[in-house]
Design a protein around this motif. Structure first.
Motif, PDB file in Angstrom:
ATOM      1  N   TRP A   1      44.418  42.933  33.623  1.00 52.67           N
ATOM      2  CA  TRP A   1      43.413  41.856  33.725  1.00 52.67           C
ATOM      3  C   TRP A   1      43.030  41.631  35.184  1.00 52.67           C
ATOM      4  O   TRP A   1      41.840  41.504  35.507  1.00 52.67           O
ATOM      5  CB  TRP A   1      43.987  40.580  33.121  1.00 52.67           C
ATOM      6  N   LEU A   2      44.021  41.612  36.077  1.00 53.02           N
ATOM      7  CA  LEU A   2      43.743  41.355  37.481  1.00 53.02           C
ATOM      8  C   LEU A   2      42.927  42.491  38.095  1.00 53.02           C
ATOM      9  O   LEU A   2      42.017  42.242  38.900  1.00 53.02           O
ATOM     10  CB  LEU A   2      45.050  41.163  38.256  1.00 53.02           C
ATOM     11  N   LYS A   3      43.209  43.721  37.701  1.00 47.89           N
ATOM     12  CA  LYS A   3      42.447  44.858  38.210  1.00 47.89           C
ATOM     13  C   LYS A   3      40.985  44.763  37.782  1.00 47.89           C
ATOM     14  O   LYS A   3      40.070  45.111  38.544  1.00 47.89           O
ATOM     15  CB  LYS A   3      43.069  46.162  37.712  1.00 47.89           C
ATOM     16  N   GLU A   4      40.738  44.273  36.580  1.00 47.41           N
ATOM     17  CA  GLU A   4      39.362  44.067  36.128  1.00 47.41           C
ATOM     18  C   GLU A   4      38.667  43.016  36.978  1.00 47.41           C
ATOM     19  O   GLU A   4      37.469  43.113  37.248  1.00 47.41           O
ATOM     20  CB  GLU A   4      39.355  43.641  34.666  1.00 47.41           C
ATOM     21  N   LYS A   5      39.424  42.007  37.414  1.00 48.76           N
ATOM     22  CA  LYS A   5      38.852  40.938  38.231  1.00 48.76           C
ATOM     23  C   LYS A   5      38.625  41.401  39.669  1.00 48.76           C
ATOM     24  O   LYS A   5      37.716  40.913  40.347  1.00 48.76           O
ATOM     25  CB  LYS A   5      39.783  39.722  38.227  1.00 48.76           C
ATOM     26  N   ILE A   6      39.488  42.312  40.138  1.00 48.65           N
ATOM     27  CA  ILE A   6      39.396  42.783  41.528  1.00 48.65           C
ATOM     28  C   ILE A   6      39.379  44.315  41.510  1.00 48.65           C
ATOM     29  O   ILE A   6      40.385  44.970  41.831  1.00 48.65           O
ATOM     30  CB  ILE A   6      40.573  42.262  42.374  1.00 48.65           C
ATOM     31  N   PRO A   7      38.279  44.913  41.126  1.00 49.40           N
ATOM     32  CA  PRO A   7      38.231  46.384  41.026  1.00 49.40           C
ATOM     33  C   PRO A   7      38.424  47.077  42.368  1.00 49.40           C
ATOM     34  O   PRO A   7      38.755  48.269  42.403  1.00 49.40           O
ATOM     35  CB  PRO A   7      36.829  46.645  40.455  1.00 49.40           C
ATOM     36  N   GLU A   8      38.230  46.374  43.467  1.00 53.73           N
ATOM     37  CA  GLU A   8      38.402  46.979  44.793  1.00 53.73           C
ATOM     38  C   GLU A   8      39.866  47.217  45.151  1.00 53.73           C
ATOM     39  O   GLU A   8      40.163  47.927  46.120  1.00 53.73           O
ATOM     40  CB  GLU A   8      37.766  46.095  45.863  1.00 53.73           C
ATOM     41  N   ALA A   9      40.779  46.631  44.402  1.00 56.96           N
ATOM     42  CA  ALA A   9      42.202  46.805  44.707  1.00 56.96           C
ATOM     43  C   ALA A   9      42.618  48.252  44.476  1.00 56.96           C
ATOM     44  O   ALA A   9      42.372  48.820  43.400  1.00 56.96           O
ATOM     45  CB  ALA A   9      43.044  45.870  43.843  1.00 56.96           C
ATOM     46  N   ASP A  10      43.255  48.852  45.460  1.00 53.24           N
ATOM     47  CA  ASP A  10      43.760  50.220  45.313  1.00 53.24           C
ATOM     48  C   ASP A  10      45.118  50.245  44.638  1.00 53.24           C
ATOM     49  O   ASP A  10      45.499  51.238  44.008  1.00 53.24           O
ATOM     50  CB  ASP A  10      43.851  50.887  46.689  1.00 53.24           C
ATOM     51  N   ALA A  11      45.882  49.175  44.767  1.00 51.64           N
ATOM     52  CA  ALA A  11      47.184  49.074  44.112  1.00 51.64           C
ATOM     53  C   ALA A  11      47.512  47.612  43.901  1.00 51.64           C
ATOM     54  O   ALA A  11      47.137  46.752  44.714  1.00 51.64           O
ATOM     55  CB  ALA A  11      48.271  49.750  44.942  1.00 51.64           C
ATOM     56  N   ILE A  12      48.195  47.330  42.797  1.00 51.24           N
ATOM     57  CA  ILE A  12      48.646  45.974  42.486  1.00 51.24           C
ATOM     58  C   ILE A  12      50.153  46.023  42.256  1.00 51.24           C
ATOM     59  O   ILE A  12      50.630  46.783  41.399  1.00 51.24           O
ATOM     60  CB  ILE A  12      47.923  45.396  41.251  1.00 51.24           C
ATOM     61  N   VAL A  13      50.895  45.268  43.043  1.00 52.71           N
ATOM     62  CA  VAL A  13      52.358  45.228  42.955  1.00 52.71           C
ATOM     63  C   VAL A  13      52.739  44.069  42.048  1.00 52.71           C
ATOM     64  O   VAL A  13      52.427  42.912  42.334  1.00 52.71           O
ATOM     65  CB  VAL A  13      52.983  45.060  44.356  1.00 52.71           C
TER      66      VAL A  13
END
Length: 465
Positions: A128-140
Motif C-alpha cells: 500500500w505504501l509503495k502505491e502511495k510513494i512510487p518514487e521509493a526505491d526500497a521500503i524497510v
C-alpha cells in the motif's frame, strides 16, 4: 551491531531525512508549528553509520514546504546518486509531505536512491505504501539497525534481527542545527502491556540501560552541547525502574556531579512511588503519565487494566509522590470509543481531585492508524463500542481514520471536549514550561511565546489564557 570498519573516505555522507508534515498533527496554530521533535530512531541509524566508518548527516523536514526543502538539499549538493537518501517517516501524518518530497527529489535527479523507513508506517502494508510513494526505491518494514549496512553498501549481507537498545549513545552533532533540539537518550524498547490502542501492546519490554551507562550518556550529552543546559528525553514507552536501579542512578549522577534535568514517559501503574525521590535526585523533572482515562468503563474498554480501582489508586499515589518531590506531571487523556457524558464526568471528577498535583493535561480523541487491511481488526473492535469512522475512505487515502466516538459524542464534540478538558487544568505558563522543556527550539523564549500566543486564535489553544 559493529562490523570491521571499511574505508568510505571517497564517498559522500549518507543523508538521513526525517519527514516533516504539511500541518501539525493535532491543531493548526503557530505554537504547534514551533515544536521540534528529534527523530531519535533516524539519529540512531546515522550514528551507527558513523561508527562503521561512513559519515552521515540528519536533517528534519519539520513544517518546511517539502518542494522547497528538496530543492534546497539539491542546491546544496546533498542529493547525491553515490549515496542513498534515507527517509524516515515518523507517522502517517507525514505521508502527504513525503509524497511531495519524493516526487520533487526524483524530478531533480532520478538517480538518487530513496530508501524509506519508519516501522510504524512502513510495517503495516508496504505494498500500500509503495502505491502511495512510487518514487521509493526500497521500503524497510521493521527496525533499520540490522539492515543498515546492507542498505548503504551492497557488499554487506546482513541477516535482520532485533538487536535491542544499542549500547552506543546518539551523536547529536550529526543533526543539522543540532543546538535547536533537546537531546534524547534511548533507555528501553517495547511495552507489551496489551492496551488495545497501542502499537507496542504485543512488543516485549526490554531491560533498562544500566544506571552507570545511563549516567555516562547523560554526561556525554552535556559535553556534546558544550556544557550548556539541556533537558534530555529518556526515550522509553514504558519507563519501569525499580527502587534499586533508581538509587544506583542517583548515586552515579552524584558521583559524576551532573546537574541535568530530564523527562520520561511511563504508565501510571508501572513506576512505583518509592522510586520517585531517587529519580528526582537523579534529575527527573518532567514525567508524561499515560493515565488515558479515569472511567472504569473506559479503562476496561482500552484494556488498560483488569482492576480499575487498583489502577486509579496506583495513579493517585504516583502523582502525589511526584508532586511531593518537585516533579512536574503531565498526564495524557485519551477520549476513547464508547465515550459518553458519564465517562467524561468520571474522568473530570478524578482529575479535579488531583488538579493541585498536575502541571498539565494533554487530551485528544483516539485515532486509528494504518491502511485498510491493517486497521480493519481494530476498527471492528471499536465499532462494537459504538464508534464509527468520520470518513470510510481515509484509511485507504492516508492511513488515518478519525472517529465519531459514540452516538452521543461525535468527532466534533470530542474535539471540543478535549480542548475544554485541557484548559480546565493547564494555564498558559504551564503549557510553555512543558513545551519549552522538551519541544520548543532551545533558543525560543517566553517573550517569543507571548508574541505567538497573541497571533493565535484562542479557540485553537489547549490552555487557558
Amino acid at each position: 551491531m559493529r562490523v570491521p570498519v571499511k574505508s568510505y573516505s571517497n564517498l559522500p555522507p549518507v543523508l538521513f531525512v526525517s519527514a516533516g508534515m504539511l500541518r501539525p498533527k493535532k491543531r493548526e496554530h503557530i505554537l504547534a508549528r514551533r515544536q521540534l521533535y528529534l527523530n531519535y530512531g533516524a539519529l540512531t541509524l546515522a550514528t551507527l553509520c558513523e561508527l562503521n566508518g561512513r559519515s552521515a548527516h540528519l536533517i528534519h523536514g519539520e513544517h518546511e514546504d517539502p518542494v522547497i526543502f528538496a530543492q534546497r538539499l539539491y542546491a546544496e549538493g546533498r542529493l547525491n546518486p553515490c549515496s542513498p537518501l534515507m527517509l524516515s517517516m515518523p507517522s502517517f501524518y507525514a505521508l502527504s509531505w513525503t509524497q511531495l518530497f519524493c516526487h520533487t527529489v526524483k524530478q531533480l535527479d532520478r538517480r538518487v536512491r530513496i530508501i524509506i523507513g519508519g516501522r510504524w508506517v512502513t510495517g503495516p502494508d508496504p505494498v500500500w505504501l509503495k502505491e502511495k510513494i512510487p518514487e521509493a526505491d526500497a521500503i524497510v518494514e521493521g527496525l533499520g539497525e540490522p539492515l543498515l549496512l546492507s542498505l548503504i553498501d551492497s557488499t554487506y549481507n546482513v541477516i535482520a534481527k532485533d538487536i535491542g537498545v544499542p549500547d552506543h549513545g546518539l551523536n547529536h552533532r550529526l543533526i543539522d542545527n543540532f543546538q535547536r533540539y533537546q537531546p534524547s537518550i534511548e533507555t528501553s524498547r517495547g511495552c507489551g502491556m496489551g492496551c488495545s490502542f497501542c502499537e507496542e501492546r504485543d512488543i516485549k519490554l526490554t531491560p533498562l540501560r544500566s544506571p552507570a551507562r545511563l549516567a555516562e550518556l547523560l554526561e556525554k550529552v552535556v559535553s556534546d552541547y558544550g556544557g550548556e543546559e539541556v533537558h534530555p528525553y529518556l526515550q522509553s514507552s514504558f519507563f519501569l525502574p525499580n527502587p534499586r536501579w533508581s538509587e544506583q542512578l542517583a548515586r552515579e549522577v552524584e558521583r559524576r556531579q551532573l546537574n541535568v534535568q530530564w523527562r520520561c514517559e511511563t504508565r501510571v501503574d508501572g513506576m512505583k512511588p518509592n522510586t520517585v525521590a531517587s529519580l528526582a535526585a537523579a534529575g527527573m523533572k518532567v514525567i508524561d503519565l499515560g493515565l488515558e482515562t479515569a472511567s472504569p468503563t473506559q479503562i476496561r474498554a482500552m484494556n488498560k487494566a483488569s482492576d480499575a480501582d487498583r489502577y486509579l489508586e496506583a495513579a493517585s499515589e504516583l502523582i502525589r509522590a511526584c508532586a511531593d518531590n518537585g516533579v512536574w506531571v503531565k498526564t495524557n487523556i485519551l477520549l476513547y470509543a464508547g465515550e459518553s457524558a458519564r465517562t467524561l464526568d468520571e474522568t473530570r471528577a478524578w482529575l479535579d481531585n488531583h488538579a493541585d498535583a498536575l502541571k498539565g493535561v494533554s487530551v485528544g480523541p483516539v485515532v486509528a492508524y494504518g491502511p485498510p487491511a491493517h486497521v480493519k481488526p481494530y476498527l471492528d473492535e471499536v465499532y462494537k463500542l459504538g464508534a464509527t469512522p468520520t470518513d470510510n475512505m481515509s484509511a485507504q487515502r492516508e492511513g488515518i481514520t478519525h472517529l465519531h466516538l459514540s452516538p452521543q459524542l461525535s468527532a466534533t464534540d470530542a474535539e471540543i471536549e478535549s480542548l475544554n478538558l485541557s484548559r480546565r487544568y493547564m494555564k498558559e505558563t504551564d503549557y510553555f514550561d512543558l513545551k519549552g522543556f522538551s519541544y520548543y527550539p532551545r533558543e525560543y523564549t517566553k517573550s517569543d511565546f507571548d508574541i505567538d500566543v497573541q497571533a493565535s486564535a484562542p479557540s485553537s489553544l489547549p490552555f487557558r489564557l
